[in-house]
Each structure stands twice: as structure tokens, then as C-alpha cells.
Enzyme design. Sequence first.
Site, mmCIF file in Angstrom:
data_model
loop_
_atom_site.group_PDB
_atom_site.id
_atom_site.type_symbol
_atom_site.label_atom_id
_atom_site.label_comp_id
_atom_site.label_asym_id
_atom_site.label_seq_id
_atom_site.Cartn_x
_atom_site.Cartn_y
_atom_site.Cartn_z
ATOM 1 N N GLY A 233 -3.511 2.393 -3.528
ATOM 2 C CA GLY A 233 -4.455 2.108 -2.441
ATOM 3 C C GLY A 233 -5.678 1.300 -2.809
ATOM 4 O O GLY A 233 -6.454 0.933 -1.927
ATOM 5 N N GLU A 268 -0.148 5.067 -8.491
ATOM 6 C CA GLU A 268 0.926 4.231 -7.907
ATOM 7 C C GLU A 268 0.325 2.954 -7.317
ATOM 8 O O GLU A 268 0.423 2.704 -6.119
ATOM 9 C CB GLU A 268 1.627 5.005 -6.786
ATOM 10 C CG GLU A 268 2.248 6.327 -7.202
ATOM 11 C CD GLU A 268 2.691 7.168 -6.007
ATOM 12 O OE1 GLU A 268 2.396 6.804 -4.848
ATOM 13 O OE2 GLU A 268 3.338 8.191 -6.221
ATOM 14 N N PRO A 269 -0.290 2.111 -8.121
ATOM 15 C CA PRO A 269 -0.931 0.922 -7.554
ATOM 16 C C PRO A 269 0.076 -0.195 -7.289
ATOM 17 O O PRO A 269 1.023 -0.386 -8.051
ATOM 18 C CB PRO A 269 -1.887 0.492 -8.678
ATOM 19 C CG PRO A 269 -1.187 0.926 -9.929
ATOM 20 C CD PRO A 269 -0.426 2.182 -9.590
ATOM 21 N N GLY A 270 -0.115 -0.883 -6.195
ATOM 22 C CA GLY A 270 0.708 -2.061 -5.896
ATOM 23 C C GLY A 270 -0.201 -3.268 -5.781
ATOM 24 O O GLY A 270 -0.304 -4.110 -6.679
ATOM 25 N N ARG A 271 -0.958 -3.285 -4.681
ATOM 26 C CA ARG A 271 -1.823 -4.428 -4.358
ATOM 27 C C ARG A 271 -2.787 -4.794 -5.494
ATOM 28 O O ARG A 271 -2.965 -5.976 -5.796
ATOM 29 C CB ARG A 271 -2.640 -4.047 -3.128
ATOM 30 C CG ARG A 271 -3.364 -5.182 -2.461
ATOM 31 C CD ARG A 271 -4.275 -4.631 -1.367
ATOM 32 N NE ARG A 271 -3.614 -3.709 -0.477
ATOM 33 C CZ ARG A 271 -2.898 -4.065 0.594
ATOM 34 N NH1 ARG A 271 -2.808 -5.325 0.908
ATOM 35 N NH2 ARG A 271 -2.312 -3.157 1.347
ATOM 36 N N TYR A 311 -0.794 -6.631 10.682
ATOM 37 C CA TYR A 311 -2.028 -5.828 10.604
ATOM 38 C C TYR A 311 -3.274 -6.585 11.035
ATOM 39 O O TYR A 311 -4.380 -6.054 10.884
ATOM 40 C CB TYR A 311 -2.323 -5.408 9.159
ATOM 41 C CG TYR A 311 -1.218 -4.853 8.324
ATOM 42 C CD1 TYR A 311 -0.455 -3.774 8.758
ATOM 43 C CD2 TYR A 311 -0.971 -5.365 7.047
ATOM 44 C CE1 TYR A 311 0.527 -3.244 7.944
ATOM 45 C CE2 TYR A 311 0.011 -4.834 6.234
ATOM 46 C CZ TYR A 311 0.759 -3.777 6.686
ATOM 47 O OH TYR A 311 1.713 -3.253 5.888
ATOM 48 N N CYS A 338 8.272 -18.589 17.339
ATOM 49 C CA CYS A 338 8.032 -18.385 18.777
ATOM 50 C C CYS A 338 7.456 -16.998 19.053
ATOM 51 O O CYS A 338 8.122 -16.128 19.633
ATOM 52 C CB CYS A 338 9.342 -18.571 19.533
ATOM 53 S SG CYS A 338 9.995 -20.202 19.253
ATOM 54 N N GLU A 339 6.265 -16.762 18.566
ATOM 55 C CA GLU A 339 5.530 -15.516 18.793
ATOM 56 C C GLU A 339 4.058 -15.894 18.750
ATOM 57 O O GLU A 339 3.639 -16.625 17.828
ATOM 58 C CB GLU A 339 5.753 -14.509 17.649
ATOM 59 C CG GLU A 339 7.152 -14.023 17.436
ATOM 60 C CD GLU A 339 7.553 -12.916 18.388
ATOM 61 O OE1 GLU A 339 6.696 -12.375 19.103
ATOM 62 O OE2 GLU A 339 8.760 -12.619 18.425
ATOM 63 N N TYR A 367 2.926 -7.353 -0.744
ATOM 64 C CA TYR A 367 3.381 -7.261 0.651
ATOM 65 C C TYR A 367 3.492 -8.656 1.271
ATOM 66 O O TYR A 367 3.270 -8.835 2.471
ATOM 67 C CB TYR A 367 2.440 -6.341 1.471
ATOM 68 C CG TYR A 367 2.218 -5.010 0.784
ATOM 69 C CD1 TYR A 367 3.204 -4.036 0.804
ATOM 70 C CD2 TYR A 367 1.042 -4.751 0.070
ATOM 71 C CE1 TYR A 367 3.023 -2.830 0.135
ATOM 72 C CE2 TYR A 367 0.862 -3.547 -0.608
ATOM 73 C CZ TYR A 367 1.855 -2.599 -0.570
ATOM 74 O OH TYR A 367 1.678 -1.413 -1.249
HETATM 75 N N1 PLP Z 1 2.164 4.986 -3.113
HETATM 76 C C1 PLP Z 1 2.572 5.255 -1.861
HETATM 77 C C2 PLP Z 1 3.183 6.570 -1.581
HETATM 78 C C3 PLP Z 1 2.423 4.286 -0.856
HETATM 79 O O1 PLP Z 1 2.821 4.558 0.389
HETATM 80 C C4 PLP Z 1 1.835 3.027 -1.189
HETATM 81 C C5 PLP Z 1 1.617 1.987 -0.175
HETATM 82 O O2 PLP Z 1 1.774 2.093 0.972
HETATM 83 C C6 PLP Z 1 1.451 2.796 -2.508
HETATM 84 C C7 PLP Z 1 1.625 3.803 -3.438
HETATM 85 C C8 PLP Z 1 0.848 1.494 -2.949
HETATM 86 O O3 PLP Z 1 -0.340 1.205 -2.331
HETATM 87 P P1 PLP Z 1 -1.219 -0.032 -2.769
HETATM 88 O O4 PLP Z 1 -0.344 -1.226 -2.787
HETATM 89 O O5 PLP Z 1 -2.248 -0.122 -1.720
HETATM 90 O O6 PLP Z 1 -1.796 0.267 -4.112
#
Ligand code: PLP
Length: 404
Positions: A233, A268-271, A311, A338-339, A367
Site C-alpha cells: 500500500g 507485500e509492496p507492489g506499487r 480510478y 469508444c468510451e 497496475y
Molecule cells: N497485498 C494485498 C493483499 C493487496 O490487495 C495489494 C493491492 O491491492 C497489495 C498487497 C499491493 O499493494 P500496493 O501495490 O499498493 O503496494
Amino acid sequence: MKYSKENFLIENVRAEEIAKKFGTPCYCYSFNKLKDNINKFKKNFSSINPLICFAVKSNTNSKLLNEIKKFGLGADVVSVGELMKALKAGISSKKIVFSGVGKTSEEIKYAISKDILLINTESQSEIFEIERIAKSLKKKVNIGIRLNPNTDAKTLSQISTGKKENKFGVDEKKLIDLVAYVKSSRNLGLKCLSVHIGSQILNHKPYEKMLKVLDRVIKKCDHNFDYIDLGGGMGIDYEGVNKKLNLKKYAQAIQKFVKKYNSKIIFEPGRSIIGNTAVLLSKVIYIKKNSQKDFIILDAAMNDLMRPALYGAKHRILPIKKLKQKANKSYEFVGPICESTDKFLNVNNFQKLNEKDFVIICDVGAYGMSLSSNYNMRPKAPEILIQGSKFKVINKRQKLKDLI
Ligand code: PLP
């Protein structure tokens, strides 16, 4: 990524060179930015020594997953497809956690067969299903339970996950009941308490609140969790105005929290790992003026980058060549789909654009490609990885003939 004289560079490579060589739309990643992000993340939380599980949903490119694995990261997956991808990229099953509210029996069986670190459960029914499968296989399966801490992440409502009206996790009362149940089960091992309150969080205070809730709940549970999974997050500075999450304060709060417990922290970082590593190159197809405004119709669309349509997210747009002229144009950047929601951004003070010019859409590593689709029968864009002066195709452009 920056301008050198008038040219936009990704590491040492001119973005224009890539756009001309591979066509547009085209995703371009910087390897060194990825490396920097991972190293900064590790350094920031070094006193906690966490297990960092990259959120695969944010980017599923196999080559990138393999690079991420080489830095020692594990994976957070939300489907059997993501689990397979993570394993294929060489990520150890002992560093994989499986999240999500609707894991099917087949997905659970596959995860058990691969002996992954944890299945993070989100409901009583899911726990019963895992127990049933584990019993039939005569196994003991390690699980976590996800708490919904009813904490407002103060982010876009569409990506908030930790409030009681959201579908994720279980509330405090339910969690305590479930902990008691799992502790008495012969086929389940209760290893983890997990939480994830939302995405693109730029204020450390919701995290502090979340830790307070966890603290209270753990005391009531009367159980030693091997792992506390704090989810991801952490937000990034999409607007380029230096709005940043105070990671130091978050780390300090975790340090204080974790001192009381003998648990390993999982993130659990993604972004925050992949978001600012990539740009999407696009070409102006037409410029269309009406009585109200000038539309810049790009060859990139919502199928390539869904976040603005999904979003209302904003991604900065820059010219590929910065000209020495007044930047006084107001433009609405849109895609050809076409949106009406196929719209990227309204910009004031942009330099004058011409048809066939290239532009750069910023911070699309998370994403971006993973949310892309074939809507309007549009083939998916290629992905290019740049390191220094070298570049390599890490995902080819889809061919129209394969779609048809
Ligand atoms: N973990 C869980 C369970 C999630 O649902 C998400 C994103 O929706 C993430 C980790 C990754 O979040 P972020 O990309 O914001 O770090």
C-alpha cells in the site's frame, strides 16, 4: 529518467529511439530504478529485517519477476496463475504468500501441493475449505488470517480495503473466534495475522492506527504468530510534487510494535517497488479542436493503461522532446477507444504538440501492463527493459493475427 538537453532519457537511452524502433504504445522499464527502489525499501526497513513479498498483481512480467527474485524478494499472489508465474520466475515457494477473498478449491489444492509459506485466509468458509482439503490429503497446512481493522487508509475509495464495508478480511470479533478454531485444528497451522488497508497510501497515520488495532487484537488472541503480514500500500509521487509517504515514521512505528512480539514482519509492496520504474510511450494520432478544447488523441488507450478510467488516477504526461518555446497550451489527452472514460489527463501549460509527435505517460510500472486488456480488439503493447545504454524486449507486442 530525465531530460538531457531536449531529449527524454530512460537511463542512457533516448525514449524517441525506442518509440521509433518498437512503435507505440510501448512500455519501457528502467532496471536501475527497480534496483534503487528495492534497495531503498530494504534499507528503510533494515532494522525490522522483513520478508518482502512483491505483490505480483502490480506487474506480472516474467523477466521483471525474475529480476526481483534475484534481489531476494518473495511474492504475494492472488490467483493460481500468479502463483505459477512466481514459481516459474524462480521465486522459492517458501517465500510465497497467497492472498484473496475467493480462492477456489483447485487453487487451494495447487498452493498446498507447492508447499507455499502461507495461505492468507479471508473468511470462515475459506478456512473450512482449506481444512477439508488438508484433511483429505493428510496434511497440515500453514495459514494466516486477514484482519479487517476498520481503518481508513485515506486513499482513493476504489483502492481502500481496510474499512468494515470492504469485502476484505474478517472483523476483530470474528478473528478471535477463528483463531480459537484454527488453534484446535489438526490440519491447520495458525502462523500469521495479516492485514492490508489499501493502496497508494501517502500518510503514515493510517498505518499507525492499523498497528494499534493489531496490537489490541493480538493481545486478545493469546497466540504467538510466527508472522505478522502488514500488506503493501505504500504510495508513490504520481504528481511529481514530492508528496511522499514518510517511510521512516512507518518503520519506527513498526519497530516499536514488533519489539513486543517475537514475530517476523512480512510486507507485500507492489506499487512502491515497480510503479515509478516505467513510462508508456505514445504517439499523437490526431489533434481535434472543438469550441471548448483541444483534444490530443493518442495511440495509447484505456486498454493499455486502465488506471485513469478505472480510478480517475492521474499520470503525468510529458513531451518526448522538450522544446525551447512557451508551454502555454491546454490539452485534453484521450485515447481512441469508444468510451468517454478513455481519457488520460487535462493539462495546462503544455508545449505545442503536432500530429505524429511522441509523448511520455509517467509512472506506469504498477497496475499498468497487468491491468491491460484487448478491449476494442487492440493488441497489447510490448515491454522493453532498459539498463544503461542497453535495451531488451521482455514482452513482444501482441500480433493482431493472434487475436483474430
Ligand atoms: N497485498 C494485498 C493483499 C493487496 O490487495 C495489494 C493491492 O491491492 C497489495 C498487497 C499491493 O499493494 P500496493 O501495490 O499498493 O503496494
